[in-house]
Design a protein around this motif. Structure first.
Motif, short mmCIF file in Angstrom:
data_model
loop_
_atom_site.label_atom_id
_atom_site.label_comp_id
_atom_site.label_asym_id
_atom_site.label_seq_id
_atom_site.Cartn_x
_atom_site.Cartn_y
_atom_site.Cartn_z
N ILE A 215 -46.86 -41.78 15.06
CA ILE A 215 -45.86 -42.79 15.46
C ILE A 215 -45.54 -43.29 14.24
O ILE A 215 -44.05 -43.83 14.19
CB ILE A 215 -46.43 -43.74 16.54
N HIS A 216 -46.22 -43.49 13.35
CA HIS A 216 -45.79 -44.07 12.01
C HIS A 216 -44.76 -43.40 11.43
O HIS A 216 -43.84 -43.79 10.62
CB HIS A 216 -47.12 -44.30 11.01
N ARG A 217 -45.08 -41.98 11.31
CA ARG A 217 -44.29 -41.15 10.47
C ARG A 217 -43.01 -41.00 11.50
O ARG A 217 -41.65 -40.94 10.98
CB ARG A 217 -44.90 -39.72 10.47
N LEU A 218 -42.88 -41.01 12.93
CA LEU A 218 -41.53 -41.07 13.53
C LEU A 218 -40.71 -42.40 12.86
O LEU A 218 -39.61 -41.87 13.11
CB LEU A 218 -42.11 -40.97 15.00
N ARG A 219 -41.43 -43.40 13.05
CA ARG A 219 -40.66 -44.67 12.70
C ARG A 219 -39.97 -44.52 11.19
O ARG A 219 -38.95 -44.79 10.95
CB ARG A 219 -41.37 -45.62 12.88
N LYS A 220 -40.91 -43.97 10.49
CA LYS A 220 -40.29 -43.92 9.04
C LYS A 220 -39.21 -42.92 8.97
O LYS A 220 -38.29 -43.03 8.20
CB LYS A 220 -41.55 -43.36 8.15
N ARG A 221 -39.42 -41.65 9.48
CA ARG A 221 -38.20 -40.85 9.52
C ARG A 221 -36.99 -41.49 10.35
O ARG A 221 -35.82 -41.06 9.65
CB ARG A 221 -38.59 -39.57 10.09
N TYR A 222 -37.08 -42.30 11.22
CA TYR A 222 -35.91 -42.85 11.91
C TYR A 222 -35.31 -43.86 10.89
O TYR A 222 -33.88 -43.70 10.94
CB TYR A 222 -36.45 -43.72 13.02
N ARG A 223 -36.12 -44.65 10.09
CA ARG A 223 -35.41 -45.36 9.36
C ARG A 223 -34.82 -44.68 8.23
O ARG A 223 -33.54 -45.00 7.64
CB ARG A 223 -36.52 -46.21 8.47
N GLU A 224 -35.17 -43.54 7.72
CA GLU A 224 -34.38 -42.95 6.94
C GLU A 224 -33.26 -42.23 7.40
O GLU A 224 -32.30 -42.11 6.58
CB GLU A 224 -35.27 -41.51 6.27
N LEU A 225 -33.22 -41.64 8.62
CA LEU A 225 -32.02 -41.05 9.16
C LEU A 225 -31.05 -42.47 9.30
O LEU A 225 -29.73 -41.83 9.19
CB LEU A 225 -32.65 -40.17 10.34
N PHE A 226 -31.67 -43.39 9.96
CA PHE A 226 -30.53 -44.39 10.09
C PHE A 226 -29.86 -44.93 8.82
O PHE A 226 -28.66 -44.93 8.83
CB PHE A 226 -31.53 -45.61 10.66
N ARG A 227 -30.47 -44.94 7.93
CA ARG A 227 -29.83 -45.32 6.70
C ARG A 227 -29.03 -44.44 6.06
O ARG A 227 -27.85 -44.43 5.57
CB ARG A 227 -30.85 -45.75 5.36
N GLN A 228 -29.26 -43.15 6.22
CA GLN A 228 -28.64 -41.66 5.95
C GLN A 228 -27.31 -41.92 6.76
O GLN A 228 -26.16 -41.60 6.07
CB GLN A 228 -29.29 -40.47 5.86
#
Length: 254
Positions: A215-228
């Motif tokens: 879940i932590h990695r899911l949210r981290k990747r979500y942040r990255e994709l959102f900013r991109q």
């Protein structure tokens, strides 16, 4: 499952989506540089952005009072003109937000078309694959309210950004052969902190600790994709944080 694609918090935590200082060339900066409309990279960048963000403009036109068939024609004609290079001279690198460029250009376009009873489609094949039937279905499901066309555009834009990010994340899970994992874990993107970790871990045949890591990695990747995604619609890194704040305000109605 500790090697899941990662991601970040949901719609209520967008203000935390700060990212690193690096800012690579994005689709919108390519478009701004496209005074030469023959540049294939610029055109493909523009097509991608138009296909991803046509619905907010369609909703804007409908809220302006145009019937569905005319709104569809106008939306298609507008994007044909944009892809031909019109309005790109209004793309200001100092205030380069694709969102603002599209809305301003659409207002000019509608003013130019004010005397036409209905938009005339050009000959030839389809320029963009715009799902107008689904767009009208979406518009009919919009809640009844007195919001201005501009506010409708802003809200639909913010939701379109979120939808694109979630879809990109889902595609990463599909690519890794784990679509069911995403289906189970995506609820954690919506800010739910009271989900039954232990029960879900049992369902997914993993430990509670491994689930929390996923879940932590899911949210981290979500942040990255959102900013991109945001970076692709602005021309300068200084615009990313203001755009994030704008999206948060648009979604909360502030």
């Amino acid at each position: 499952m500790t090697d899941e694609p990662g991601n970040t918090a949901g719609r209520n935590t967008m203000h935390t989506l700060a990212g690193p200082s690096d800012f690579p060339t994005t689709r919108w900066t390519l478009v701004i540089a496209a005074a030469d409309t023959q540049r294939k990279d610029a055109r493909s960048a523009l097509v991608s952005l138009c296909e991803g963000y046509w619905y907010p403009l369609y909703a804007y036109i409908r809220r302006r009072g145009y019937p569905a068939d005319q709104a569809q024609d106008l939306t298609q004609e507008f994007f044909i003109r944009v892809l031909e290079g019109r309005y790109l001279d209004r793309a200001d690198p100092e205030k380069g937000r694709f969102r603002a460029f599209l809305l301003t250009s659409m207002k000019f376009f509608l003013a130019d078309e004010a005397d036409r009873i209905r938009a005339q489609k050009r000959g030839g094949g389809t320029v963009l694959s715009l799902e107008f039937s689904s767009g009208e279905d979406r518009y009919q499901r919009e809640p009844a309210h007195d919001e201005t066309p501009e506010r409708i555009f802003e809200q639909r834009w913010a939701l379109s950004v979120l939808d694109r990010v979630v879809e990109k994340l889902r595609n990463e899970f599909v690519h890794h052969g784990r679509p069911e994992h995403f289906k189970r874990l995506k609820v954690f993107l919506l800010g739910r902190s009271d989900a039954p970790y232990a029960a879900l871990a049992r369902e997914m045949n993993t430990s509670e600790g491994a689930l929390k890591v996923a879940i932590h990695r899911l949210r981290k990747r979500y942040r990255e994709l959102f900013r991109q995604e945001i970076a692709d619609t602005v021309a300068d890194p200084a615009e990313v944080e203001p755009e994030l704040r704008f999206l948060a305000a648009a979604l909360t109605g502030n």
